[in-house]
Scaffold this active site. Structure first.
Site: not given
Length: 392
Positions: A144, A82
């Site tokens: 994350e 991400d």
């Protein structure tokens, strides 16, 4: 077989062109499945055994565990799929198109940290026909940048299992063996509104919050007098009063007030004990002001992290890079992999100075040296591995 997987820059271009923003704001949050699918396809083509693992309770989010070889021990090369959100109008070029200029590769995620995956795959490609004595695992995680739900899902599932792990966050290939933890917390005070001409008509949440702020500042002083670690540029734990919202009009007694703050604990400090200490300090103010005080984490938090200076992986990274392992203030997935039993460091191309801002880039001259270092790590821990190195 390996010819079916694109070259390094082609892989990076496809990853950058595949948005996978994670955000605590639901309207900006995206699935990462398209990135996971790309990585799985490329690694399948190289002979890796791939497992796409949905993240429980998070539709559209998944981790990828790709394994070459088998047996105990081995090395994990890990990254998150991400990115943070971006303001496209502040970029000189599209954040979702890999753009080369001035010997740099620009795009959202080039250094933080989609760029690590093509580099790790390029290093792994050299060992496709080499017998491994311990497995090589490429790990890709979800969220994350927002909740750490992908890393927590791995801990809950108890996998992957390996002896060593390198997380490729942008450190300019300086090995990192310690980082602070991170807590983002809220304190909500509920009183009773009323006409401001008579304070007895209500219970002022802002008055109570004034005392809560005083207690937090005292607690910050207590932490900084009792905990220190000179390995960090900011050697003490920090407590930042981030934002506050309360009340709606000057002639009304404030009925509700909320504070959001963050704490950055040092290695050895337990997040749950910090929360407990804060709760004990502010709870007595409920009776004093006639309010209710609710302390809640904004997310579960990131534990602090430390790998010992004399650890095998630290020593190997220092040898290969020529840099002494350092400490950083930002958080990573390292404590989660460590909880799975892996000796872990953080070491990747790019600089944290370029992360989370417009015109994020990865310098071209960092790519080949990183491939070379990762290749030597794979050789050491997956090809030349033995019982002494892997741990019986």
């Amino acid at each position: 077989m390996s010819q079916q997987t694109p070259n390094l820059l082609q892989m990076l271009g496809q990853l950058i062109a595949t948005p996978s923003i994670s955000s605590t704001t639901p309207g900006r949050d995206m699935s990462n499945l398209s990135v996971i699918t790309l990585l799985a396809e490329w690694l399948d083509n190289l002979g890796f055994k791939t497992e796409i693992m949905p993240v429980p309770g998070n539709p559209g989010k998944a981790n990828l565990i790709a394994t070459l070889g088998q047996g105990p021990g081995g090395l994990v090369l890990s990254g998150h799929t991400d990115t943070v959100p971006c303001n496209e109008d502040l970029w000189q070029s599209s954040p979702f198109a890999l753009t080369e200029r001035d010997n740099r590769l620009y795009g959202l995620g080039t250094c933080d940290m989609k760029g690590f995956f093509p580099i790790a795959i390029e290093a792994a490609r050299q060992f496709i026909e080499t017998p491994l004595t311990a497995p090589l695992i490429i790990l890709a995680t979800a969220d994350e940048e927002s909740s750490m739900s992908g890393a927590q899902a791995l801990v809950d599932a108890g996998k992957p299992k390996a002896r060593y792990a390198i997380i490729g966050e942008p450190t300019e290939m300086n090995p990192i063996r310690m980082h602070k933890g991170m807590m983002m917390e809220s304190i909500r005070i509920t009183g009773n509104s009323g006409h401001s001409s008579d304070p007895s008509l209500g219970a002022n949440a802002l008055d109570a919050m004034h005392s809560v702020l005083s207690e937090l500042i005292k607690y910050r002083t207590h932490l900084q007098q009792n905990y220190t670690n000179s390995a960090f540029s900011v050697s003490v734990p920090t407590l930042n009063l981030g934002c506050i919202h309360g009340g709606d009009n000057p002639n009304r007694i404030c009925g509700q007030c909320e504070l959001e703050y963050d704490v950055r604990p040092l290695p050895g400090m337990d997040l749950s004990l910090v929360r407990e200490d804060i709760s004990k300090r502010v709870s007595p103010l409920e009776d004093k002001f006639g309010v209710t005080i609710d302390c809640q984490p904004l997310f579960s938090g990131i534990p602090s992290f430390e790998t010992k200076q004399n650890a095998s992986l630290v020593h190997m990274a220092e040898q290969l890079t020529g840099y002494t392992a350092q400490a950083v203030a930002f958080g990573t997935e390292a404590p989660f992999l460590q909880e799975l039993g892996m000796e872990t460091i953080i070491m990747g191309p790019g600089s944290i100075k370029q992360a989370h801002q417009p015109d994020e880039f990865l310098a071209l001259d960092q790519i080949n040296p990183t491939v070379d270092i990762l290749s030597k790590m794979i050789q050491r821990y997956c090809v030349d591995a033995n019982e002494e190195h892997q741990g019986a």
